[in-house]
Design a protein around this motif. Structure first.
Motif, PDB file in Angstrom:
ATOM      1  N   VAL A   1     -65.309  41.053 -86.679  1.00  0.00           N
ATOM      2  CA  VAL A   1     -64.478  41.127 -87.884  1.00  0.00           C
ATOM      3  C   VAL A   1     -64.648  39.815 -88.649  1.00  0.00           C
ATOM      4  O   VAL A   1     -64.525  38.734 -88.063  1.00  0.00           O
ATOM      5  CB  VAL A   1     -62.995  41.356 -87.550  1.00  0.00           C
ATOM      6  N   LEU A   2     -64.957  39.908 -89.944  1.00  0.00           N
ATOM      7  CA  LEU A   2     -65.140  38.725 -90.791  1.00  0.00           C
ATOM      8  C   LEU A   2     -63.905  38.530 -91.659  1.00  0.00           C
ATOM      9  O   LEU A   2     -63.425  39.467 -92.298  1.00  0.00           O
ATOM     10  CB  LEU A   2     -66.380  38.902 -91.672  1.00  0.00           C
TER      11      LEU A   2
ATOM     12  N   THR B   1     -65.503  29.573 -86.342  1.00  0.00           N
ATOM     13  CA  THR B   1     -65.132  29.055 -87.662  1.00  0.00           C
ATOM     14  C   THR B   1     -66.109  27.965 -88.100  1.00  0.00           C
ATOM     15  O   THR B   1     -65.749  27.077 -88.874  1.00  0.00           O
ATOM     16  CB  THR B   1     -63.702  28.485 -87.638  1.00  0.00           C
ATOM     17  N   SER B   2     -67.337  28.052 -87.605  1.00  0.00           N
ATOM     18  CA  SER B   2     -68.288  26.956 -87.808  1.00  0.00           C
ATOM     19  C   SER B   2     -68.880  26.913 -89.212  1.00  0.00           C
ATOM     20  O   SER B   2     -69.478  25.906 -89.590  1.00  0.00           O
ATOM     21  CB  SER B   2     -69.426  27.063 -86.789  1.00  0.00           C
TER      22      SER B   2
ATOM     23  N   ASN C   1     -61.644  40.607 -94.020  1.00  0.00           N
ATOM     24  CA  ASN C   1     -61.143  41.698 -93.187  1.00  0.00           C
ATOM     25  C   ASN C   1     -62.111  42.873 -93.157  1.00  0.00           C
ATOM     26  O   ASN C   1     -61.721  44.038 -93.297  1.00  0.00           O
ATOM     27  CB  ASN C   1     -59.765  42.168 -93.660  1.00  0.00           C
ATOM     28  N   VAL C   2     -63.392  42.583 -92.983  1.00  0.00           N
ATOM     29  CA  VAL C   2     -64.408  43.622 -92.915  1.00  0.00           C
ATOM     30  C   VAL C   2     -64.966  43.660 -91.499  1.00  0.00           C
ATOM     31  O   VAL C   2     -65.181  42.623 -90.867  1.00  0.00           O
ATOM     32  CB  VAL C   2     -65.527  43.384 -93.955  1.00  0.00           C
ATOM     33  N   THR C   3     -65.175  44.864 -90.978  1.00  0.00           N
ATOM     34  CA  THR C   3     -65.599  45.064 -89.594  1.00  0.00           C
ATOM     35  C   THR C   3     -67.007  45.639 -89.544  1.00  0.00           C
ATOM     36  O   THR C   3     -67.349  46.531 -90.320  1.00  0.00           O
ATOM     37  CB  THR C   3     -64.631  46.034 -88.877  1.00  0.00           C
ATOM     38  N   ARG C   4     -67.827  45.123 -88.633  1.00  0.00           N
ATOM     39  CA  ARG C   4     -69.167  45.650 -88.411  1.00  0.00           C
ATOM     40  C   ARG C   4     -69.420  45.744 -86.906  1.00  0.00           C
ATOM     41  O   ARG C   4     -68.888  44.950 -86.121  1.00  0.00           O
ATOM     42  CB  ARG C   4     -70.234  44.744 -89.049  1.00  0.00           C
TER      43      ARG C   4
ATOM     44  N   THR D   1     -64.573  33.044 -90.951  1.00  0.00           N
ATOM     45  CA  THR D   1     -64.031  33.166 -89.597  1.00  0.00           C
ATOM     46  C   THR D   1     -64.427  34.504 -89.000  1.00  0.00           C
ATOM     47  O   THR D   1     -64.115  35.562 -89.560  1.00  0.00           O
ATOM     48  CB  THR D   1     -62.501  33.030 -89.622  1.00  0.00           C
ATOM     49  N   LEU D   2     -65.108  34.446 -87.865  1.00  0.00           N
ATOM     50  CA  LEU D   2     -65.553  35.649 -87.168  1.00  0.00           C
ATOM     51  C   LEU D   2     -64.754  35.834 -85.891  1.00  0.00           C
ATOM     52  O   LEU D   2     -64.630  34.896 -85.088  1.00  0.00           O
ATOM     53  CB  LEU D   2     -67.038  35.552 -86.817  1.00  0.00           C
ATOM     54  N   GLU D   3     -64.205  37.018 -85.706  1.00  0.00           N
ATOM     55  CA  GLU D   3     -63.637  37.408 -84.416  1.00  0.00           C
ATOM     56  C   GLU D   3     -64.609  38.394 -83.785  1.00  0.00           C
ATOM     57  O   GLU D   3     -64.902  39.443 -84.358  1.00  0.00           O
ATOM     58  CB  GLU D   3     -62.260  38.046 -84.562  1.00  0.00           C
TER      59      GLU D   3
END
Length: 768
Positions: free
Chosen positions: A72-73, A221-222, A127-130, A203-205
């Motif tokens: 998730v971005l 969060t790099s 809030n976009v998911t891939r 930020t990537l989860e």
């Protein structure tokens, strides 16, 4: 329901719940020794995120993840607040403890809708998911650079930004009093910005499971991004000087003009060689003719000049092309379960000249029947020729009636029918229509109610895309927009894949030039050359065309005349219109510093500037380079007296039929009333009947007006990412059944319809 799909749905739901609600795992149940995060690599294109602008194409690629991983971005502040509390029930009564968990902070402080300034809509990078691609092993986000502000909102468990009222028993820490009776307005609300002065973190989860089945939830969060507002600015120079030239040009040439300026003045910090005046080509040529501009850029010589009094040389400086470009997504990939996965369109579509003519002349409405000439219908030659296009289908259930609508990009709810381009007179419609006018398909439908006197006739050679709607009854052949920003806004949701129609693929189409298409990541289609071979617009095909094109009466290359088998048919040359007579001041005295600067600019454009052309522009062929040198040598060789005479005549042209002193054209007649005419009546003017031009102007004004995004649908608004995950999980399975010719299980059909319906209700604010 298969075990594999159950596991997949479960993983997606878990990821979505975490993303929406945050972690609520009691400490006693948390893993004592959580698994080590997977080794992965993260890449962004472009790599340098400190020099990007709002709306620029942005790709984020995560490689090396285990199969089945989901990411998730989000756009977050570089420093997240650390004020959260969490309930602890271990003593039997609620005790509030600090919650320093980073995941909880990301979900709490980055969960708001983020509004993008460019589009006035929800940012496609937030809030976009891939999911992971089985083909490449990567998780890929193809989005656009966001710039703007998070919608102000509340953070439930932050005392300063909570929407809970103080309560001694339940919320003794709440410190954000309501200032409205309904509690919707409080002393403070949480928001954050992302721009060049306030950088933010991509930020990537990343959620998944390793080979042993141990789940992981990692945050990265790099990558810090500093997005500037869209626009062109000359860097490293000393600003405007006495010798700075005024140069009129269309937007498509702006990047090259900036590069040329910097090439000349940045090394020394000197003044800018030219002031870039962005305007339509007809306006730029008029400004050049009257002396308001010292140079003008055009790709079609005098075709757009309403008058051409000033003696000029058209000096070629680069090669460009008119293109039909597409942007969007197609289910050409597969995830780790083998289900179809939409990915950013990379295929080059092939289209005949007749198909292009039908698409732009037969109306944008009803593409499932006669709209767009029927070229987007199942089984058409155009669809059959392009597999990635054929895979774009309506969802959740493909249909021969809805598939063409999705391929054409039509969105009736937004009154946008999928094809756009820049409004106003320009080279692109001239070049495009010159070639299409040679086809039998280039004609309007035979409907007098809609097309009036033009019904059943060819549009001919046009100078403005608005001419494809010859009456006030717009048929959306091309929904022209004023300026590139408005064009980008029109296609943004499809370009980023955030449109609700993108689950089975989605497309939009743009009539533009090659340099602009390259700048924004739009994919030009291949068109047939004189030999019937499909040719893409590339540096080689543009140079092949230029080497075999004929010159017109004004010395510029005539579109549609290329004969080389390797030529792209819609090639044109970009020219600098430069004055034969010297530059003079108001008193007709030659201005030597400006004349010297003009000579420097022309020399740079023909030589060193060829290596600084914007992507999409091709350097001159040797023959054109030689022609450029010969024409530049004639610039400034006339007389100051002739320069003044032509300036006066161009500013106050004689009556219609009289020739200008240069003998190059017949000036437009003066629009002021002739001597002896009655004085104009005073008082308010009578209301004029609407004309196609006035209707188009009103429409363009409406398009240019930013409309704030819908505020959301309460709590359900926060569930959009979770709903997107569910659809992402179920729809590919449904599509796989349909593709294989197998009946869709009833449970899957019901689930899909329910999820899509709920998502639509949330999206349009109809949740109840």
């Amino acid at each position: 329901m298969s075990i594999v799909l159950l596991r997949r749905v479960g993983l997606a739901v878990a990821c979505g719940v975490l993303a929406v609600l945050g972690s609520a795992v009691p400490p006693a149940l948390a893993q004592e020794n959580p698994p080590a995060p997977p080794a992965y690599t993260l890449k962004t294109v472009p790599a340098d995120l400190s020099r990007v602008q709002d709306g620029d194409p942005l790709q984020v690629v995560v490689s090396g993840l285990p199969a089945g991983s989901v990411a998730v971005l989000k756009i977050c502040p570089t420093r997240l607040p650390d004020n959260l509390l969490k309930p602890d029930f271990s003593t039997g009564t609620v005790q509030w403890q600090p919650d320093h968990d980073f995941g909880s902070r990301v979900r709490a402080y980055c969960g708001q809708e983020f509004s993008d300034e460019l589009t006035g809509q929800r940012a496609g990078a937030h809030n976009v998911t891939r999911v992971r691609s089985h083909t490449s092993g990567d998780v890929v986000f193809d989005v656009t650079v966001p710039r703007g502000q998070a919608k102000p909102g509340f953070v439930g468990f932050d005392p300063k930004y909570t929407n809970f009222d103080w309560d001694e028993k339940n919320f003794p820490w709440a410190d954000n009093p309501a200032v409205s009776a309904d509690g919707q307005i409080r002393t403070r609300s949480w928001s954050y910005s992302c721009d060049e002065n306030t950088p933010c973190a991509l930020t990537l989860e990343i959620v998944g499971a390793d080979a042993a089945g141990n789940s992981f939830d990692v945050f990265d969060t790099s990558r810090v991004i500093r997005p500037a507002a869209p626009g062109l600015a000359v860097q490293g120079c000393g600003g405007i000087g006495a010798e700075t030239l005024n140069a009129s040009m269309p937007e498509r040439f702006g990047r090259t003009a900036v590069a040329w300026n910097q090439l000349l003045c940045a090394p020394t910090g000197g003044s800018q060689p030219t002031t870039i005046v962005g305007e339509t080509e007809d306006a730029g040529l008029k400004a050049f003719d009257t002396g308001a501009s010292d140079l003008a850029v055009t790709g079609s010589g005098s075709a757009l000049a309403k008058q051409a009094v000033r003696s000029r040389e058209y000096v070629p400086v680069g090669l460009n092309a008119a293109v039909l470009a597409t942007t969007g997504w197609s289910p050409t990939d597969a995830d780790d379960n083998g289900s179809p996965l939409i990915s950013r369109l990379t295929d080059t579509f092939s289209m005949t000249s007749g198909e292009l003519a039908l698409m732009l002349s037969q109306g944008g409405q009803n593409p499932d029947t006669t709209g767009r000439g029927g070229i987007f219908r199942d089984g058409s030659a155009f669809v059959a020729r392009n597999p990635a296009l054929a895979k774009v289908q309506a969802s959740p259930v493909p249909s021969e009636f809805l598939n063409p609508v999705v391929r054409a990009g039509a969105d009736p709810t937004a009154l946008f029918w999928g094809t756009t381009g820049e409004a106003g007179p320009g080279t692109i419609p001239v070049v495009l229509s010159t070639v299409l006018a040679e086809t039998a398909e280039w004609k309007f439908p035979d409907s007098k109610d809609v097309y009036g006197a033009a019904a059943g006739k060819s549009p001919g050679v046009i100078t403005d895309l608005g001419a494809l709607d010859p009456t006030g009854n717009s048929q959306h052949n091309v929904d022209g927009k004023v300026g590139q920003l408005a064009v980008r806004k029109a296609v943004d949701s499809v370009m980023t894949g955030t449109s609700a129609a993108c689950f089975g693929g989605c497309l939009n189409w743009v009539v533009t030039d090659l340099a602009t298409a390259r700048a924004y990541g739009w994919k030009p289609v291949a068109l047939p050359n004189a030999s019937g071979k499909f040719v893409e617009p590339t540096e080689a095909s543009l140079q092949a065309a230029a080497g075999s094109m004929k010159e017109g009466p004004d010395g510029t290359l005539s579109p549609g005349t290329a004969t080389d088998p390797a030529a792209y048919p819609l090639t044109f040359a970009e020219y600098l219109a430069a004055p034969v007579n010297p530059l003079v001041d108001a008193n007709c005295v030659p201005v030597k510093p400006k004349q010297d600067e003009l000579a420097t600019v022309l020399k740079m454009a023909r030589h060193g500037g060829q290596g600084a052309l914007a992507p999409g522009l091709a350097p001159l062929t040797p023959a054109l380079a030689g022609e450029a040198d010969a024409r530049a040598a004639k610039v400034g060789t006339g007389t100051a007296a002739e320069s003044c005479k032509q300036r006066d005549e161009a500013t106050n042209p004689p009556a219609a039929g009289a020739t200008g002193t240069s003998g190059t054209a017949t000036p437009v007649s003066n629009t002021s009333a002739p001597a002896g005419s009655p004085a104009a009546a005073t008082g308010p003017a009578p209301a004029a009947a609407p004309t196609p031009a006035s209707v188009l102007a009103a429409k363009n004004l409406a398009d240019a007006t930013a409309i704030p995004p819908f505020a959301g649908a309460g709590v359900l608004g926060a569930l959009i990412p979770l709903l997107a995950l569910l659809v992402l999980v179920t729809l590919p399975s449904l599509t796989a059944y349909a593709t294989a010719g197998r009946p869709v299980p009833p449970w899957l059909g019901r689930t899909t319809r329910a999820v899509v319906a709920l998502a639509e209700r949330v999206r349009f604010g109809r949740a109840a």
